[in-house]
Design a protein around this motif. Structure first.
Motif, mmCIF file in Angstrom:
data_model
loop_
_atom_site.group_PDB
_atom_site.id
_atom_site.type_symbol
_atom_site.label_atom_id
_atom_site.label_comp_id
_atom_site.label_asym_id
_atom_site.label_seq_id
_atom_site.Cartn_x
_atom_site.Cartn_y
_atom_site.Cartn_z
ATOM 1 N N ASP A 152 0.840 -1.195 0.000
ATOM 2 C CA ASP A 152 0.000 0.000 0.000
ATOM 3 C C ASP A 152 0.876 1.246 0.000
ATOM 4 O O ASP A 152 0.921 1.995 0.971
ATOM 5 C CB ASP A 152 -0.922 -0.022 1.229
ATOM 6 C CG ASP A 152 -2.028 1.020 1.096
ATOM 7 O OD1 ASP A 152 -2.055 1.705 0.050
ATOM 8 O OD2 ASP A 152 -2.839 1.114 2.017
ATOM 9 N N SER A 153 1.632 1.460 -1.093
ATOM 10 C CA SER A 153 2.496 2.629 -1.203
ATOM 11 C C SER A 153 2.686 2.894 -2.680
ATOM 12 O O SER A 153 2.737 1.962 -3.484
ATOM 13 C CB SER A 153 3.856 2.354 -0.537
ATOM 14 O OG SER A 153 4.845 3.169 -1.119
ATOM 15 N N SER A 154 2.759 4.120 -3.065
ATOM 16 C CA SER A 154 2.843 4.400 -4.494
ATOM 17 C C SER A 154 4.274 4.307 -5.005
ATOM 18 O O SER A 154 4.541 4.516 -6.171
ATOM 19 C CB SER A 154 2.233 5.765 -4.815
ATOM 20 O OG SER A 154 2.773 6.728 -3.946
ATOM 21 N N TYR A 155 5.206 4.018 -4.128
ATOM 22 C CA TYR A 155 6.584 3.788 -4.567
ATOM 23 C C TYR A 155 6.902 2.313 -4.456
ATOM 24 O O TYR A 155 6.451 1.646 -3.525
ATOM 25 C CB TYR A 155 7.580 4.577 -3.704
ATOM 26 C CG TYR A 155 7.352 6.058 -3.798
ATOM 27 C CD1 TYR A 155 7.793 6.761 -4.925
ATOM 28 C CD2 TYR A 155 6.696 6.738 -2.788
ATOM 29 C CE1 TYR A 155 7.562 8.115 -5.022
ATOM 30 C CE2 TYR A 155 6.461 8.098 -2.883
ATOM 31 C CZ TYR A 155 6.896 8.783 -4.006
ATOM 32 O OH TYR A 155 6.663 10.112 -4.104
ATOM 33 N N TRP B 275 -3.749 -1.738 -6.390
ATOM 34 C CA TRP B 275 -3.024 -1.647 -7.666
ATOM 35 C C TRP B 275 -3.628 -2.549 -8.721
ATOM 36 O O TRP B 275 -3.567 -2.258 -9.905
ATOM 37 C CB TRP B 275 -1.534 -1.952 -7.450
ATOM 38 C CG TRP B 275 -0.960 -1.093 -6.370
ATOM 39 C CD1 TRP B 275 -0.401 -1.487 -5.206
ATOM 40 C CD2 TRP B 275 -0.931 0.334 -6.366
ATOM 41 N NE1 TRP B 275 -0.033 -0.417 -4.445
ATOM 42 C CE2 TRP B 275 -0.346 0.732 -5.139
ATOM 43 C CE3 TRP B 275 -1.374 1.337 -7.250
ATOM 44 C CZ2 TRP B 275 -0.169 2.066 -4.789
ATOM 45 C CZ3 TRP B 275 -1.184 2.652 -6.894
ATOM 46 C CH2 TRP B 275 -0.599 3.011 -5.671
ATOM 47 N N ASP C 228 -6.513 -0.650 -10.009
ATOM 48 C CA ASP C 228 -5.993 0.372 -10.926
ATOM 49 C C ASP C 228 -5.637 -0.238 -12.267
ATOM 50 O O ASP C 228 -5.939 0.316 -13.322
ATOM 51 C CB ASP C 228 -4.705 1.005 -10.343
ATOM 52 C CG ASP C 228 -5.061 2.214 -9.509
ATOM 53 O OD1 ASP C 228 -6.265 2.381 -9.224
ATOM 54 O OD2 ASP C 228 -4.129 2.974 -9.150
ATOM 55 N N THR D 11 5.909 1.762 -11.521
ATOM 56 C CA THR D 11 4.680 2.008 -10.764
ATOM 57 C C THR D 11 4.148 0.687 -10.237
ATOM 58 O O THR D 11 4.415 -0.373 -10.804
ATOM 59 C CB THR D 11 3.608 2.651 -11.661
ATOM 60 O OG1 THR D 11 3.194 1.662 -12.601
ATOM 61 C CG2 THR D 11 4.149 3.865 -12.383
ATOM 62 N N GLU E 132 1.302 -0.484 -10.475
ATOM 63 C CA GLU E 132 0.458 -1.144 -11.469
ATOM 64 C C GLU E 132 1.279 -2.105 -12.326
ATOM 65 O O GLU E 132 0.818 -3.190 -12.679
ATOM 66 C CB GLU E 132 -0.164 -0.100 -12.402
ATOM 67 C CG GLU E 132 -1.337 0.613 -11.828
ATOM 68 C CD GLU E 132 -1.621 1.857 -12.641
ATOM 69 O OE1 GLU E 132 -0.746 2.750 -12.642
ATOM 70 O OE2 GLU E 132 -2.666 1.918 -13.274
#
Lengths: 364, 266
Positions: free
Chosen positions: B35-38, B50, B53, B230, B232
């Motif tokens: 749960d982190s965008s990095y 993700w 997404d 990313t 994703e």
């Protein structure tokens, strides 16, 4: 005897690299009567398999003709010949059950409509029983032993009721015991089914035991074509004499020849009399064929030939002596019953020759 | 069998190899749920965000379908042309057969970029419009040799006596193909199809040069990665890993069937 298959001056040449070709089959003439069991016998590379494959239609002859009941079938496609072949490697279809393998020849398009489903089932059962595999119908080929596989392949070949069945060393990949069992089986099938069997093998025992006639082949040619007895007792060439039954050939020259028999003199001056009438020139060089079972040993002075025992081999059924003939005239093998008084290495012995069985082959 | 060699040494070497092989994959799988965008530590908690997404990312989803479309087309091309080619090589004599046999592997032995350039200039000469179909055609041309060599090897191993037996029993060409040839090569054909599919799915070099307006998945991922990794992308990669594992398992079952068939051939 009506002629079934006739080969006329059949030849097959394989082209090698750079134009160097060789004749695999070099002028074979043969007449095979309907219902006969004929064997093509010879060492590997003698042309026997190529001849069989030309009869089957897998190979196209370079020249010559193949006739069936007097009709030229040289250019007929394999599928139209309706001769069935039994292969050395069985060639079973691994993805089909035993029953499906056997039924294959009934299911092809050209057979379509000839057999209904019930008739097909009955026939498959009948032919599986014929080769004693009735209980194995639903097995896959990989679950069978070598002997069983070859029985399946036999049933598959026989089910379409062909006139001619071709065998390409069918027992070649089986062990010695199984070969004997299958030989008896094949003789039985031949007797019961009354079909022409053309059989290829390099095993002379197999050929002798089963065949009505044997064609001994070498170098793409038929050396001799005759019954097993003719081939064994009266070979027409040194090659056949040496190939069949391991006869030993001693060089000799004709002393006297006529209707009452023949005498020949060996290199060491000793003379052997033969019963067979002959018309040979006095002094002509011949090979005297002496088989181990046509000789017997005796004390010196008690036989027409003399020599010295160089080896004795205990074979269980008999004792095999290797005897060097006097004066370096040659070496022969002698089979003696095991209960006879034994000879030892170095013993001087005399040899008696059975005049009814000894035989000469021409030329040097 | 008795183990030989220095056991601790062998074990640690094996562990290292396995670590370098699988740890990166594991990292991707783990971070696809992070749960982190990095992409990186710390692990903030489990999420399927993700994946959601990814499913709503029309660019990636579109390119996945493009890839599947291309790969299926490649497999069909390979089978339609590769299978007859293998049978022809095995059974018939024709002029140039020796040369054909030797150069058939050339398209995959050559660097993909060379094959790609060659195909590109060829298609341009023919005035073909670059699209998914040119990719399909290009990869199919290059990958057909896998089917040819796999099936040819199996046919050689089978030998010709089964075919001869069938012909001898009255089968015509179609019946021989249907009952003998195809069942005999089925497992190698299936294996070649799986390999072709997976190579096609991640092929870049040839694809790069033959792409028109629509992109395949590797091309899309590549362009995304040029900006950043990313989450994703991690999710897409994880899905592909899962599908690959399934394909490998299917392939293993298929080749087990081949083992049984092989033992009959002996």
């Amino acid at each position: 005897m009506t002629t079934g298959i006739e080969l006329r001056d059949l030849r097959k040449r394989y082209e090698g690299h750079g134009g160097a070709g060789s004749w695999a089959v070099d002028g074979v003439d043969m007449q095979i009567g309907r219902g006969q069991f004929v064997t093509l016998l010879g060492p590997s590379g003698c042309g026997k398999t190529t001849t069989l494959r030309m009869i089957a239609g897998f190979e196209v002859p370079t020249s010559g003709q193949i006739l069936r009941d007097g009709v030229d079938i040289t250019d007929q496609p394999v599928t139209d010949r309706e001769m069935r072949m039994v292969f050395q490697d069985f060639a079973l279809f691994p993805n089909m059950t035993v029953a499906e393998n056997v039924a294959f020849g009934l299911k092809t398009r050209r057979m379509k409509g000839r057999f209904g489903a019930a008739e097909m089932r009955r026939r498959v059962g009948e032919y599986l029983d014929l080769v004693h595999l009735g209980t194995h119908a639903d097995k896959r080929p990989h679950q069978l032993s070598g002997g069983q596989k070859q029985r399946v392949s036999l049933a598959r070949a026989l089910i379409t009721d062909p006139d001619v069945v071709l065998f390409d060393e069918p027992l070649g990949s089986l062990d010695a015991h199984l070969r004997k069992v299958m030989q008896i089986e094949l003789i039985r099938l031949h007797r019961e089914l009354n079909k022409t069997f053309i059989y290829v093998t390099h095993d002379q025992d197999e050929a002798m035991a089963m065949s009505d006639a044997i064609a001994v082949m070498n170098g793409g040619k038929v050396q001799q074509f005759g019954t097993p007895r003719e081939i064994y007792d009266r070979p027409t060439s040194r090659y056949v004499a040496g190939f069949i039954g391991h006869a030993h050939i001693v060089e000799a020259s004709v002393v006297e020849s006529g209707a009452s028999g023949l005498s020949v003199r060996l290199g060491n001056g000793e003379v052997v009399r033969l019963d067979a009438p002959a018309s040979l020139q006095r002094g002509e060089a011949v090979g005297l064929m002496l088989r181990a079972e046509d000789l017997s040993l005796a004390k010196p002075g008690d036989g027409e030939l003399h020599g010295k025992v160089s080896d004795s081999l205990y074979r269980g059924e008999y004792i095999e002596y290797v005897v060097d003939l006097k004066g370096g005239a040659g070496t022969v093998h002698v089979h003696e019953p095991t209960h006879a008084a034994p000879f030892a290495h170095g013993d001087d012995v005399a040899l008696k020759v059975n005049p009814a069985k000894a035989h000469v082959v021409g030329g040097a | 069998m008795r183990a030989f060699g220095n056991r601790p040494f062998v074990l640690s070497l094996a562990s290292l190899v396995l670590f370098f092989l699988y740890a990166p994959l594991l990292v991707i799988v783990v971070f696809s749920f992070n749960d982190s965008s990095y992409t990186g530590l710390p692990f903030n908690g489990f999420t399927l965000h993700w994946y959601a997404d990814l499913l709503s990312n029309r660019q990636i989803m579109g390119s996945i379908w493009n890839s599947v479309y291309v790969a299926v087309g490649v497999v069909i091309l390979s089978v339609v042309f590769g299978l007859p080619a293998a049978i022809a090589l095995d059974r018939y004599e024709f002029p140039g057969k020796g040369i054909f046999r030797r150069i058939v592997m050339l398209p995959i032995v050559l660097p993909g970029i060379i094959t790609g350039v060659a195909l590109l200039s060829f298609y341009l000469t023919l005035n073909l419009k670059l699209s998914l179909h040119t990719i399909m055609l290009g990869q199919g041309t290059a990958l057909m040799c896998i089917t040819i060599t796999e099936v040819f090897a199996r046919l050689q191993q089978m030998g010709k006596s089964q075919t001869e037996a069938a012909v001898n029993l009255g089968a015509n060409d179609w019946e021989v193909f249907r009952h003998v040839t195809l069942p005999g090569v089925r497992s190698s054909l299936f294996g070649a199809m799986l390999i072709s599919f997976s190579i096609s799915f991640d092929e870049i070099a040839v694809t790069f040069l033959l792409t028109g307006r629509e992109n395949t998945l590797p091309m899309t991922l590549w362009s995304l990665l040029r900006r950043e990794v990313t989450p994703e992308v991690n999710a897409a990669a994880t899905l592909i890993i899962a599908v690959s594992v399934v394909l490998i398992v299917i392939g293993m079952y298929a080749s087990r069937g081949k083992g049984a068939a092989g033992s009959e051939g002996r």
